[in-house]
Design an enzyme around this catalytic site. Structure first.
Site, PDB file in Angstrom:
ATOM      1  CG  ASP A  94      -2.393   2.186   6.420  1.00  0.00           C
ATOM      2  OD1 ASP A  94      -3.076   3.069   6.956  1.00  0.00           O
ATOM      3  OD2 ASP A  94      -2.360   2.042   5.186  1.00  0.00           O
TER       4      ASP A  94
ATOM      5  CG  ASN B 130      -7.705   0.201   1.689  1.00  0.00           C
ATOM      6  OD1 ASN B 130      -7.115   0.311   2.763  1.00  0.00           O
ATOM      7  ND2 ASN B 130      -7.341   0.854   0.610  1.00  0.00           N
TER       8      ASN B 130
ATOM      9  CG  ASP C  44      -1.728   1.199   1.430  1.00  0.00           C
ATOM     10  OD1 ASP C  44      -2.400   1.594   0.480  1.00  0.00           O
ATOM     11  OD2 ASP C  44      -1.689   1.783   2.533  1.00  0.00           O
ATOM     12  CG  LEU C  45       1.250   3.829  -2.898  1.00  0.00           C
ATOM     13  CD1 LEU C  45       0.781   4.670  -4.083  1.00  0.00           C
ATOM     14  CD2 LEU C  45       2.759   3.700  -2.902  1.00  0.00           C
ATOM     15  CG  ASP C  46      -1.678   7.779   0.710  1.00  0.00           C
ATOM     16  OD1 ASP C  46      -0.944   8.781   0.730  1.00  0.00           O
ATOM     17  OD2 ASP C  46      -2.344   7.432  -0.280  1.00  0.00           O
TER      18      ASP C  46
END
Length: 266
Positions: free
Chosen positions: A213, A216, A9-11
């Protein structure tokens, strides 16, 4: 070591507190690519938003965009995609919602929003990808990968309940952040798209590392042979993926340090 797939994941996972990439993260991903490992970026963000980070990383990475609605190869070739049925998009647009809830549509090329929301631009400051204010009531509902509702968590919970009651199980709903209700077609999530990517690469799930985190990310983390939950994760995520390993905070460099340890990078 046999090639692995590293998907993140990114954010609040790969990115730092400024929603940007640190030098150590870039160095780590380039070292893994040089060793022949497969890399993938999996985010609720739009494809055009994610590609900016891939360019910064300087590696050939697969992209699972819009929470898995679209899967692209390192050369931007489309591997798979699934749209929200147009009639369900129209039903979501027409559903009553609080005035402070911002309605967004992610199309193949654009991020559309029903009213200006300047506070969202900081999240995308490092990519240059921004929304366009549009009359969503006039949208025909076709070519939409996800419907995103942004607002107060309590108001979103009430809206989620209303959607469940009116549209049943024809949609997949999840949260990327406490104030972001993500709505995709039935069966669309990061885990289902990861399964497609593993089949495409002919790799077993045991050779996959996944990092996330928020809610999703749950299906993706559950599928991977090595699931890693950030220290700063949503409190419900560890309960949903009890076999995942808790690692350091996303800021600074929790993913990079875990990868360097796992693959014995100097």
């Amino acid at each position: 070591m046999d090639p692995h797939l590293i998907v993140t994941d990114l954010d609040n996972t790969l990115l730092n507190a400024q929603h940007d990439l640190d030098a150590l993260t870039i160095e780590t991903f380039q070292a893994l690519a040089a060793r022949g490992h497969h890399l993938a970026l999996a985010s609720g963000r739009h494809f055009h938003d994610i590609t900016a980070f891939r360019r910064r990383l300087g590696v050939p990475a697969y992209i699972m965009s819009t929470n898995g609605a679209h899967l692209y190869g390192p050369d931007d070739s489309l591997i798979a995609e699934q749209w929200v049925p147009a009639e369900l998009v129209r039903a979501l647009v027409e559903l009553p919602r609080g005035a402070d809830i911002r309605l967004n549509l992610y199309t193949g090329e654009e991020w559309l929003i029903d009213a200006s929301a300047p506070e969202l631009k900081a999240l995308h400051a490092h990519t240059g990808f921004h929304y366009r204010v549009a009359d969503l009531e006039a949208h025909d509902g076709r070519g939409v990968g996800k419907v995103l509702c942004i607002g107060d968590p309590e108001a979103l919970a009430a809206l989620e309940q209303s959607i469940t009651e009116t549209l049943g199980t024809r949609l997949h709903m999840t949260y990327s952040m406490a104030h972001s209700l993500e709505i995709m077609a039935e069966g669309v999530n990061k885990g289902a798209t990861l399964e497609r990517l593993l089949a495409h690469l002919d790799l077993p799930a045991e050779r996959c590392l996944a990092f996330g985190d928020n809610l999703n990310d749950a299906e993706m983390l559950a599928l991977a042979g090595h699931g890693f939950v950030m220290e700063n994760a949503h409190p419900d995520l560890p309960r949903r993926v009890p076999d995942a390993i808790r690692i350091g905070h996303h800021h600074p460099n929790g993913v990079a340090w875990q990868l360097r340890d796992f693959f014995s990078l100097a």
